[in-house]
Design a protein around this motif. Structure first.
Motif, PDB file in Angstrom:
ATOM      1  N   THR A   7      11.229   7.884   1.962  1.00 38.06           N
ATOM      2  CA  THR A   7      10.556   6.572   1.409  1.00 38.06           C
ATOM      3  C   THR A   7      10.164   6.711   0.253  1.00 38.06           C
ATOM      4  O   THR A   7      10.226   6.033  -0.686  1.00 38.06           O
ATOM      5  CB  THR A   7       9.206   6.296   2.371  1.00 38.06           C
ATOM      6  OG1 THR A   7       9.629   6.104   4.020  1.00 38.06           O
ATOM      7  CG2 THR A   7       8.658   4.774   1.934  1.00 38.06           C
ATOM      8  N   ARG A   8       9.356   7.957  -0.030  1.00 40.14           N
ATOM      9  CA  ARG A   8       9.003   8.382  -1.532  1.00 40.14           C
ATOM     10  C   ARG A   8      10.032   8.383  -2.248  1.00 40.14           C
ATOM     11  O   ARG A   8      10.099   7.629  -3.639  1.00 40.14           O
ATOM     12  CB  ARG A   8       8.206   9.598  -1.407  1.00 40.14           C
ATOM     13  CG  ARG A   8       7.550  10.113  -2.647  1.00 40.14           C
ATOM     14  CD  ARG A   8       7.460  11.385  -2.915  1.00 40.14           C
ATOM     15  NE  ARG A   8       6.907  12.335  -1.699  1.00 40.14           N
ATOM     16  CZ  ARG A   8       5.801  12.712  -2.154  1.00 40.14           C
ATOM     17  NH1 ARG A   8       4.974  12.284  -3.183  1.00 40.14           N
ATOM     18  NH2 ARG A   8       5.152  13.414  -1.158  1.00 40.14           N
ATOM     19  N   PRO A  62       0.698  -1.317   0.000  1.00 39.13           N
ATOM     20  CA  PRO A  62      -0.072  -0.033  -0.074  1.00 39.13           C
ATOM     21  C   PRO A  62       0.803   1.209   0.085  1.00 39.13           C
ATOM     22  O   PRO A  62       0.494   2.364  -0.408  1.00 39.13           O
ATOM     23  CB  PRO A  62      -0.717  -0.246   1.240  1.00 39.13           C
ATOM     24  CG  PRO A  62      -0.826  -1.781   1.644  1.00 39.13           C
ATOM     25  CD  PRO A  62       0.382  -2.163   1.003  1.00 39.13           C
ATOM     26  N   THR A  63       2.125   1.191   0.695  1.00 39.52           N
ATOM     27  CA  THR A  63       2.820   2.421   0.725  1.00 39.52           C
ATOM     28  C   THR A  63       3.504   2.616  -0.721  1.00 39.52           C
ATOM     29  O   THR A  63       3.447   3.900  -1.209  1.00 39.52           O
ATOM     30  CB  THR A  63       4.015   2.147   1.586  1.00 39.52           C
ATOM     31  OG1 THR A  63       3.645   2.003   2.858  1.00 39.52           O
ATOM     32  CG2 THR A  63       5.038   3.478   1.446  1.00 39.52           C
ATOM     33  N   ASN A  94       0.083   6.822  -6.375  1.00 40.31           N
ATOM     34  CA  ASN A  94      -0.968   7.975  -6.309  1.00 40.31           C
ATOM     35  C   ASN A  94      -0.514   9.575  -5.987  1.00 40.31           C
ATOM     36  O   ASN A  94      -1.582  10.202  -6.019  1.00 40.31           O
ATOM     37  CB  ASN A  94      -2.238   7.106  -5.803  1.00 40.31           C
ATOM     38  CG  ASN A  94      -2.529   6.244  -6.390  1.00 40.31           C
ATOM     39  OD1 ASN A  94      -2.260   5.940  -7.779  1.00 40.31           O
ATOM     40  ND2 ASN A  94      -3.192   5.381  -5.574  1.00 40.31           N
ATOM     41  N   GLY A  95       0.706   9.637  -5.681  1.00 40.84           N
ATOM     42  CA  GLY A  95       0.990  11.046  -5.247  1.00 40.84           C
ATOM     43  C   GLY A  95       0.511  11.552  -3.983  1.00 40.84           C
ATOM     44  O   GLY A  95       0.159  12.754  -3.756  1.00 40.84           O
ATOM     45  N   ARG A  96       0.079  10.543  -3.116  1.00 44.55           N
ATOM     46  CA  ARG A  96      -0.489  10.904  -1.741  1.00 44.55           C
ATOM     47  C   ARG A  96       0.594  11.448  -0.989  1.00 44.55           C
ATOM     48  O   ARG A  96       1.646  11.174  -0.989  1.00 44.55           O
ATOM     49  CB  ARG A  96      -0.885   9.475  -1.145  1.00 44.55           C
ATOM     50  CG  ARG A  96      -2.105   9.201  -1.925  1.00 44.55           C
ATOM     51  CD  ARG A  96      -3.266   9.627  -1.210  1.00 44.55           C
ATOM     52  NE  ARG A  96      -3.504   9.310   0.341  1.00 44.55           N
ATOM     53  CZ  ARG A  96      -3.913   7.894   0.708  1.00 44.55           C
ATOM     54  NH1 ARG A  96      -4.453   7.071  -0.121  1.00 44.55           N
ATOM     55  NH2 ARG A  96      -3.740   7.546   2.050  1.00 44.55           N
ATOM     56  N   ALA A  97       0.159  12.676  -0.135  1.00 43.76           N
ATOM     57  CA  ALA A  97       0.931  13.257   0.628  1.00 43.76           C
ATOM     58  C   ALA A  97       1.927  12.440   1.822  1.00 43.76           C
ATOM     59  O   ALA A  97       2.823  12.757   2.328  1.00 43.76           O
ATOM     60  CB  ALA A  97       0.506  14.671   0.845  1.00 43.76           C
ATOM     61  N   LEU A 122      -0.057  13.578 -10.104  1.00 42.72           N
ATOM     62  CA  LEU A 122      -0.071  12.133  -9.804  1.00 42.72           C
ATOM     63  C   LEU A 122      -1.474  11.659  -8.839  1.00 42.72           C
ATOM     64  O   LEU A 122      -2.036  10.901  -9.153  1.00 42.72           O
ATOM     65  CB  LEU A 122       1.079  11.680  -8.976  1.00 42.72           C
ATOM     66  CG  LEU A 122       2.492  11.752  -9.573  1.00 42.72           C
ATOM     67  CD1 LEU A 122       3.517  11.266  -8.824  1.00 42.72           C
ATOM     68  CD2 LEU A 122       2.542  11.427 -11.192  1.00 42.72           C
ATOM     69  N   ALA A 123      -1.724  12.656  -8.206  1.00 48.57           N
ATOM     70  CA  ALA A 123      -2.806  12.416  -7.218  1.00 48.57           C
ATOM     71  C   ALA A 123      -4.031  12.734  -7.943  1.00 48.57           C
ATOM     72  O   ALA A 123      -5.346  12.124  -8.036  1.00 48.57           O
ATOM     73  CB  ALA A 123      -2.797  13.604  -6.021  1.00 48.57           C
TER      74      ALA A 123
END
Lengths: 345, 345
Positions: free
Chosen positions: B35-36, B19-20, B26-29, B110-111
């Motif tokens: 990590t990103r 999920p990470t 998905n460009g989630r903040a 991305l989001a």
């Protein structure tokens, strides 16, 4: 009354499942038209409001009735200035010249769940307003074309004062035959500017002459066409308030075609103060409408509403101001030059 | 290699949960920066591509490096024309004058998962290109500012041919001292126009005079400032190719300030053919760049790419054309009028 209860209640009353009501709320396309209408009607009747805090997207919807004019760019820049600061993106739409956007636009908005909606020269009908209110999506009208209705947040400009100032400037220069090229009469801003023109004449004790007043459509070509009519009158005006800058430039062209010099033979005042007003020859005297600031104020207002902050006032008109450049001057031996009776000094 | 396997593989290698990885995609903040970056690096190294058919939003991203100019409106209209037909909405952004948008813009894209991305006068760096490619979000550059790079889809215009045509028109009228106000030298389009100017002179056997060539920035004020420099030369040019329409209008203003008439004392050619080129006095002779059509072609191209249709070509230049109006004429008794030696006929 909690949201869950209301959703379930509405679903029961509509004879559908709760997820179906949820789909309608989110503007999803996969609900039959009849079902959607029944659910919308019940949402409306129960005054359903999505609980505040439901996640909205970091988007602002910005809708124009047309993107033809350089005018629109001034508004986009104002919205962009504030949106960027607030980390919001702008979704831009055009309602194809209609003053009220269509249902497909509303469906898109419900699906996108924007933070807020900004309407330029457009209004929403009652059902559209209720659909947005039910989803807690606030909206603000920029420069309302018609009367936006009681309680509708709107940011405009002092069109009447601007029309008055434009006409007074020409009167102060000594003009007495002053023409007007108005905008479309269905638009509030055109009516207000024209009334300001009329008030200035009246206060100066000059009779209103309907022959000197014509409707345009705020585009360049109308300025030229109506300009040729006005300048072709047996006793032509020595000055014209052109209604907006694009019409003023059309009038410039009409004057060039007839060999009339601006400002020597004809004074011209515009309205808007678009960037190009400074660039034309001669630079245009015009009434500045603070379009970018209006858009900024409207954007801050809709963001405040989205955050649940009620702004102090929901109706703001920003001040216009006369910008004197080189397209206006005292009339040359007024009106008699037309007949050729008065020799040049 | 299925998507699930790859996601799991990448998660294992990065030491995070699947999920990470999905959140990064998905460009989630809500993923730590370190990590990103680790996940992005692995996505890149493995050439990960989201499976085609993953649901995208009915949005097109449109990015300008600046919205200052009326130029931008012509492009917006072209994108809007096609987007409306295809039921897509436009998300508009400005990269604050930078030619490459920032990471926060990429995260937003991305989001939002748009159908495609249109970049105006901007490019993406390699990492940004890979981030979009990994999510199967196609992009097309409109009027590339720099060299967009091998294989990057782009729609431009024939800037070199336009510069050539503008200069040839002035040569054909009999001008020999022809000035150039160029755009910023970092932009490909300015360089190409300037090279077209140089080629036309060369083919006419006229030596290139660096004194007659100056850089502007495509804005009105630069046209005026550089125009004053050129017109203040001991032997001033009888004609100037102004690089674009806004600079041409600045040059008009410089000429007015010096009491020079256009076209009698100075011929001027612009580039773009913005609506205002027709409206100024005298109407501007200019090189038409089909901005709206360029935007339409680019929008169709990005939609084709999103649908998995490979367009026949990924690089298109639409033709420019010279539009003759009233700002150009043969020189009056060339150069000698400057010294006052030649009496008016």
């Amino acid at each position: 009354m909690t949201r869950a209860a209301t959703l379930a209640e509405i679903a029961r009353e509509a004879g559908v499942s709760a997820p179906t009501v949820s789909k309608v709320l989110n503007g999803r396309a996969d609900v039959a038209q009849a079902t959607r209408e029944r659910v919308e009607e019940l949402l409306r009747r129960h005054g359903y409001r999505r609980r505040r805090g439901t996640q909205s997207s970091p988007l602002l919807e910005l809708v124009f009735h047309e993107l033809e004019s350089v005018w629109a760019m001034e508004v986009i820049r104002g919205v962009e200035n504030v949106a960027r600061e607030e980390g919001l993106s702008i979704v831009l739409s055009e309602s194809s010249g209609r003053l009220t956007p269509g249902q497909s636009w509303v469906d898109g908005v419900l699906a996108r769940r924007p933070t807020g909606v900004l309407l330029v020269l457009s209004g929403l009908d009652r059902s559209q307003q209720e659909q947005l209110a039910g989803r807690d999506i606030p909206f603000v009208v920029i420069d309302p074309a018609g009367d936006p209705g009681q309680g509708v947040p709107a940011v405009g400009t002092t069109n009447w004062d601007g029309g008055l100032a434009a006409t007074r400037h020409l009167l102060d220069l000594g003009h007495r035959r002053i023409g007007l090229i108005g905008g479309p009469s269905r638009m509030m801003c055109s009516r207000a500017r024209a009334d300001g023109y009329r008030a200035a004449l009246d206060m100066a004790g000059i009779a209103y002459d309907p022959e000197l007043v014509r409707d345009g459509d705020f585009h360049h070509e109308a300025g030229r066409r109506v300009g040729l009519e006005l300048l072709g009158l047996p006793e032509r005006p020595t000055a014209v308030f052109a209604g907006n800058d694009l019409q003023a430039l059309g009038l410039y062209e009409a004057a060039r075609e007839l060999g009339l010099r601006i400002p020597e033979d004809l004074s011209v005042v515009g309205f808007d103060d678009l960037p190009l007003a400074r660039w034309v020859g001669p630079p245009l005297t015009t009434v500045r409408q603070p379009l970018t600031e209006m858009a900024e104020v409207a954007t801050r207002m809709v963001i405040d509403l989205a955050r649940g902050t009620r702004p102090g006032t929901l109706r703001v008109d920003l001040a216009t101001s006369l910008v004197q450049r080189s397209s206006t001057a005292p009339p040359q031996t007024p009106s008699r030059t037309v007949d050729g009776e008065s020799p040049r000094l």
